[in-house]
Design an enzyme around this catalytic site. Structure first.
Site, PDB file in Angstrom:
ATOM      1  N   LYS A 167      -8.424  -1.006 -35.033  1.00 17.06           N
ATOM      2  CA  LYS A 167      -9.462  -1.375 -36.016  1.00 17.06           C
ATOM      3  C   LYS A 167      -9.403  -2.864 -36.360  1.00 17.06           C
ATOM      4  O   LYS A 167     -10.425  -3.537 -36.422  1.00 17.06           O
ATOM      5  CB  LYS A 167      -9.269  -0.543 -37.302  1.00 17.06           C
ATOM      6  CG  LYS A 167      -9.418   0.961 -37.068  1.00 17.06           C
ATOM      7  CD  LYS A 167      -9.069   1.757 -38.300  1.00 17.06           C
ATOM      8  CE  LYS A 167      -7.608   1.738 -38.676  1.00 17.06           C
ATOM      9  NZ  LYS A 167      -6.699   2.427 -37.746  1.00 17.06           N
TER      10      LYS A 167
ATOM     11  N   GLY B 243      -1.393  -1.035 -40.847  1.00 18.99           N
ATOM     12  CA  GLY B 243      -0.904  -2.227 -40.152  1.00 18.99           C
ATOM     13  C   GLY B 243      -1.949  -2.567 -39.111  1.00 18.99           C
ATOM     14  O   GLY B 243      -2.104  -1.845 -38.129  1.00 18.99           O
ATOM     15  N   HIS B 244      -2.713  -3.612 -39.348  1.00 16.31           N
ATOM     16  CA  HIS B 244      -3.819  -3.982 -38.461  1.00 16.31           C
ATOM     17  C   HIS B 244      -3.467  -5.272 -37.730  1.00 16.31           C
ATOM     18  O   HIS B 244      -3.272  -6.317 -38.347  1.00 16.31           O
ATOM     19  CB  HIS B 244      -5.118  -4.142 -39.264  1.00 16.31           C
ATOM     20  CG  HIS B 244      -5.584  -2.844 -39.870  1.00 16.31           C
ATOM     21  ND1 HIS B 244      -6.738  -2.709 -40.601  1.00 16.31           N
ATOM     22  CD2 HIS B 244      -5.031  -1.599 -39.833  1.00 16.31           C
ATOM     23  CE1 HIS B 244      -6.873  -1.447 -40.982  1.00 16.31           C
ATOM     24  NE2 HIS B 244      -5.851  -0.751 -40.541  1.00 16.31           N
TER      25      HIS B 244
ATOM     26  N   ASP C  27      -4.298   3.523 -35.930  1.00 25.63           N
ATOM     27  CA  ASP C  27      -3.860   2.545 -34.924  1.00 25.63           C
ATOM     28  C   ASP C  27      -4.772   2.477 -33.698  1.00 25.63           C
ATOM     29  O   ASP C  27      -4.330   2.192 -32.588  1.00 25.63           O
ATOM     30  CB  ASP C  27      -2.414   2.840 -34.472  1.00 25.63           C
ATOM     31  CG  ASP C  27      -1.464   2.895 -35.666  1.00 25.63           C
ATOM     32  OD1 ASP C  27      -1.674   2.119 -36.607  1.00 25.63           O
ATOM     33  OD2 ASP C  27      -0.517   3.715 -35.637  1.00 25.63           O
TER      34      ASP C  27
ATOM     35  N   GLN D 195      -6.078   3.790 -41.530  1.00 27.03           N
ATOM     36  CA  GLN D 195      -5.649   5.087 -40.992  1.00 27.03           C
ATOM     37  C   GLN D 195      -6.725   5.609 -40.029  1.00 27.03           C
ATOM     38  O   GLN D 195      -7.442   4.806 -39.466  1.00 27.03           O
ATOM     39  CB  GLN D 195      -5.375   6.108 -42.118  1.00 27.03           C
ATOM     40  CG  GLN D 195      -4.135   5.799 -42.956  1.00 27.03           C
ATOM     41  CD  GLN D 195      -4.332   4.695 -43.975  1.00 27.03           C
ATOM     42  OE1 GLN D 195      -5.217   4.780 -44.808  1.00 27.03           O
ATOM     43  NE2 GLN D 195      -3.521   3.666 -43.911  1.00 27.03           N
TER      44      GLN D 195
HETATM   45  P1  GDP Z   1      -5.123  -0.616 -36.203  1.00 21.15           P
HETATM   46  O1  GDP Z   1      -4.178  -0.100 -37.219  1.00 21.15           O
HETATM   47  O2  GDP Z   1      -6.202   0.357 -35.882  1.00 21.15           O
HETATM   48  O3  GDP Z   1      -5.675  -1.977 -36.533  1.00 21.15           O
HETATM   49  O4  GDP Z   1      -4.283  -0.784 -34.855  1.00 21.15           O
HETATM   50  P2  GDP Z   1      -2.784  -1.383 -34.709  1.00 21.15           P
HETATM   51  O5  GDP Z   1      -2.843  -2.848 -34.862  1.00 21.15           O
HETATM   52  O6  GDP Z   1      -1.834  -0.636 -35.572  1.00 21.15           O
HETATM   53  O7  GDP Z   1      -2.444  -0.938 -33.244  1.00 21.15           O
HETATM   54  C1  GDP Z   1      -3.225  -1.325 -32.169  1.00 21.15           C
HETATM   55  C2  GDP Z   1      -2.319  -2.084 -31.185  1.00 21.15           C
HETATM   56  O8  GDP Z   1      -2.985  -2.204 -29.956  1.00 21.15           O
HETATM   57  C3  GDP Z   1      -2.019  -3.504 -31.628  1.00 21.15           C
HETATM   58  O9  GDP Z   1      -0.767  -3.867 -31.122  1.00 21.15           O
HETATM   59  C4  GDP Z   1      -3.121  -4.309 -30.951  1.00 21.15           C
HETATM   60  O10 GDP Z   1      -2.750  -5.670 -30.723  1.00 21.15           O
HETATM   61  C5  GDP Z   1      -3.251  -3.568 -29.658  1.00 21.15           C
HETATM   62  N1  GDP Z   1      -4.587  -3.553 -29.053  1.00 21.15           N
HETATM   63  C6  GDP Z   1      -5.813  -3.514 -29.633  1.00 21.15           C
HETATM   64  N2  GDP Z   1      -6.777  -3.398 -28.700  1.00 21.15           N
HETATM   65  C7  GDP Z   1      -6.143  -3.388 -27.508  1.00 21.15           C
HETATM   66  C8  GDP Z   1      -6.590  -3.259 -26.148  1.00 21.15           C
HETATM   67  O11 GDP Z   1      -7.774  -3.125 -25.856  1.00 21.15           O
HETATM   68  N3  GDP Z   1      -5.633  -3.260 -25.191  1.00 21.15           N
HETATM   69  C9  GDP Z   1      -4.295  -3.379 -25.457  1.00 21.15           C
HETATM   70  N4  GDP Z   1      -3.436  -3.362 -24.462  1.00 21.15           N
HETATM   71  N5  GDP Z   1      -3.854  -3.495 -26.724  1.00 21.15           N
HETATM   72  C10 GDP Z   1      -4.756  -3.487 -27.722  1.00 21.15           C
HETATM   73  P1  IMO Z   2      -3.561   2.089 -39.716  1.00 19.63           P
HETATM   74  O1  IMO Z   2      -4.578   1.599 -40.723  1.00 19.63           O
HETATM   75  C1  IMO Z   2      -1.120   5.385 -38.279  1.00 19.63           C
HETATM   76  C2  IMO Z   2       0.490   8.136 -41.274  1.00 19.63           C
HETATM   77  C3  IMO Z   2       1.986   8.123 -41.506  1.00 19.63           C
HETATM   78  C4  IMO Z   2       2.202   9.564 -41.932  1.00 19.63           C
HETATM   79  C5  IMO Z   2       0.959   9.866 -42.749  1.00 19.63           C
HETATM   80  C6  IMO Z   2       1.140   9.680 -44.244  1.00 19.63           C
HETATM   81  O2  IMO Z   2      -2.648   1.050 -39.238  1.00 19.63           O
HETATM   82  O3  IMO Z   2      -4.231   2.862 -38.632  1.00 19.63           O
HETATM   83  P2  IMO Z   2       1.430   7.623 -45.875  1.00 19.63           P
HETATM   84  O4  IMO Z   2       2.254   6.372 -45.775  1.00 19.63           O
HETATM   85  O5  IMO Z   2      -0.026   7.369 -45.988  1.00 19.63           O
HETATM   86  O6  IMO Z   2       1.945   8.539 -46.938  1.00 19.63           O
HETATM   87  O7  IMO Z   2       1.684   8.395 -44.497  1.00 19.63           O
HETATM   88  O8  IMO Z   2      -0.041   8.973 -42.287  1.00 19.63           O
HETATM   89  N1  IMO Z   2      -0.169   6.807 -41.423  1.00 19.63           N
HETATM   90  C7  IMO Z   2      -0.619   6.090 -40.396  1.00 19.63           C
HETATM   91  N2  IMO Z   2      -0.544   6.312 -39.069  1.00 19.63           N
HETATM   92  N3  IMO Z   2      -1.773   4.310 -38.752  1.00 19.63           N
HETATM   93  C8  IMO Z   2      -1.887   4.078 -40.080  1.00 19.63           C
HETATM   94  O9  IMO Z   2      -2.641   3.087 -40.582  1.00 19.63           O
HETATM   95  C9  IMO Z   2      -1.254   4.975 -40.976  1.00 19.63           C
HETATM   96  N4  IMO Z   2      -1.133   5.049 -42.316  1.00 19.63           N
HETATM   97  C10 IMO Z   2      -0.476   6.174 -42.577  1.00 19.63           C
HETATM   98  O10 IMO Z   2       2.670   7.797 -40.328  1.00 19.63           O
HETATM   99  O11 IMO Z   2       2.174  10.393 -40.804  1.00 19.63           O
HETATM  100 MG    MG Z   3      -2.113   0.265 -37.438  1.00 21.33          MG
END
Ligand code: GDP
Ligand code: IMO
Ligand code: MG
Length: 422
Positions: free
Chosen positions: A16, A40-41, A13, A223
């Site tokens: 990416k 979840g991106h 998270d 991840q």
């Molecule tokens: P990912 O899994 O690495 O793609 O990241 P996620 O989407 O799960 O979580 C990142 C969260 O931070 C999302 O809600 C994005 O919209 C938000 N986000 C990304 N970059 C920024 C930033 O620079 N500032 C803020 N406030 N939010 C951001």
């Molecule tokens: P993105 O791509 C954050 C964590 C789960 C759990 C462990 C194992 O959005 O960054 P799994 O479902 O793979 O068996 O879970 O890994 N996990 C993540 N945490 N971001 C993710 O993906 C994750 N995908 C799995 O919360 O601790």
């Molecule tokens: Mg994510």
């Protein structure tokens, strides 16, 4: 040409999806190489928000090909839901979304097994997203898996039934949990039509030919490196290689074809699910980061655990990945803080060190922090590094010096436009 990689250096998270979406226009092909719908991106642009789980984050850029690589695991139900959202946003994806024939399938019984295994673990649970990731990769390495390419074979249903039968036997090992298999199977087989209609390629030939034609490829990690099955905080990890080496297996490219490795870190740190987190803040600052950063899982909605940035941890994942440039995201989340801290060393076993122990789970680590002044203002409208408040620049430069890798991009908000490039 080489394959550039974008990946997370923490526990996932890191932002990416946003960064891939920002950079996608500079590439011809965007590709996922591991993980599955546990990811979840989040992408935000033009007042819209999209959360992608299986589809690469280049899908919203018009000319780009998006390939789901062989290292990914696909759940046809999640994929269907994602594609529906693309369709309702009028995204022309048909000719641009490809899938490797060697990509493995998540069966409904994989999800059932995931849930049963987690329930049986009780307090020791991994905190899995329950998307069936672990059981699917187990079947892959156990040589029982079903792959996208198998869909074309007459005996697909037979293979499915035989794997399902195995799973039903395995499920007897666990205490019973509720799972409506009939309903899930109906959906699964209905939505399999999406995959049947999708363009399938031999991903390894596809990518290598593209590279030899001078095409630019961007591999999108899922991840984070601390969730890598070999080097993460085992057993609190996911079941794939999330680090740069996973690109080679997950796409079929040689190590010599890897170009830039772009590592992403938040300006602080989060983790969702169980497992060690040395710099976790279980206080009001942690709560501030969660609320200000909107730190709730993009896949499960669970609150994310929050803490300070961790230099020994980042040094470790920079080493594992061979990171050539860094991106720092979510710096704006720190806007209101009086002081910002960074863990610069660890103390455990009476020793000060920068080295992570064999098992973070069993060692009592005391991080030592360096404190930085906050900037106490909004970063809205700032487009250049030099326009950032002096305190923000000081923090970024200090991180860069500690990590010994240039921070080439700074993200100041979730929207596509909020990216400062240096
Ligand atoms: P990912 O899994 O690495 O793609 O990241 P996620 O989407 O799960 O979580 C990142 C969260 O931070 C999302 O809600 C994005 O919209 C938000 N986000 C990304 N970059 C920024 C930033 O620079 N500032 C803020 N406030 N939010 C951001
Ligand atoms: P993105 O791509 C954050 C964590 C789960 C759990 C462990 C194992 O959005 O960054 P799994 O479902 O793979 O068996 O879970 O890994 N996990 C993540 N945490 N971001 C993710 O993906 C994750 N995908 C799995 O919360 O601790
Ligand atoms: Mg994510």
């Amino acid at each position: 040409m080489a394959v550039d990689v974008i990946l997370g250096l923490q526990w996932g998270d890191e932002g990416k999806g946003k960064i891939v979406d920002c950079l996608a226009e500079e590439y011809d092909i965007i590709t996922r190489f591991q993980g599955g719908p546990n990811a979840g991106h989040t992408l935000k642009f033009g007042g819209n928000k999209f959360v992608l789980h299986t589809v690469p984050s280049g899908i919203f850029r018009e000319g780009q090909i998006n390939l789901i690589g062989n290292g990914v695991v696909i759940d046809p139900i999640t994929l269907h839901k994602e594609i529906l959202k693309l369709e309702s946003a009028n995204i022309d994806y048909q000719d641009r979304l490809l899938v490797s024939q060697k990509t493995h399938l998540i069966l409904p019984t994989h999800r059932w097994l995931d849930a049963a295994a987690e329930a049986a673990k009780g307090k020791a649970k991994i905190g899995s997203t329950l998307k069936g990731i672990g059981p699917t990769y187990m079947d892959k390495t156990g040589r029982n898996g079903l792959r996208v390419g198998d869909l074309a074979h007459d005996n697909f249903k037979q293979k499915y039934e035989s794997l399902k039968a195995k799973h039903l036997t395995l499920l007897k090992l666990y205490p019973e949990i509720d799972f409506d298999l009939k309903e899930q199977e109906e959906q699964w087989f209905t939505y399999l039509s999406r995959l049947r209609n999708m363009k399938k390629v031999s991903g390894e030939y596809y990518i290598n030919e593209a590279l030899s034609q001078g095409k630019k490829v961007l591999a999108e990690g899922a991840q984070g490196s601390m969730l890598d099955v070999d080097f993460g905080t085992y057993p609190f990890v996911t079941s794939s290689n999330t680090i740069a080496s996973g690109v080679c297996n997950g796409l079929g490219v040689a190590p010599s074809k890897i170009g830039e490795v772009i590592g992403i870190t938040k300006a602080y740190c989060t983790r969702v699910g169980s497992g060690p987190f040395p710099t976790e803040l279980e206080d009001e600052t942690g709560e501030y980061l969660r609320m200000e950063g909107g730190e709730f899982g993009a896949t499960t909605g669970r609150p994310r655990r929050c803490g300070w940035i961790d230099i020994p941890q980042l040094k470790y994942t920079i080493m594992l990945n061979g990171v050539t440039q860094l991106v720092m995201t979510k710096i704006d989340v720190l806007n209101k803080l009086e002081r910002i801290k960074a863990a610069t060393t660890y103390t455990y076993d009476n020793q000060k060190t920068n080295v992570l122990p064999y098992d973070l789970n069993t060692v009592d680590i005391t991080p030592e922090y360096t404190s930085f002044p906050g900037w106490k203002k909004s970063l809205d409208g700032i487009e250049q590094f030099e326009q950032l408040p002096a305190e923000a620049r000081q923090y970024i430069k200090a991180m860069e010096e500690h990590l010994n890798v240039p921070i080439k991009m700074v993200s100041t908000g979730p929207e596509r436009v909020k990216l400062i490039r240096r």
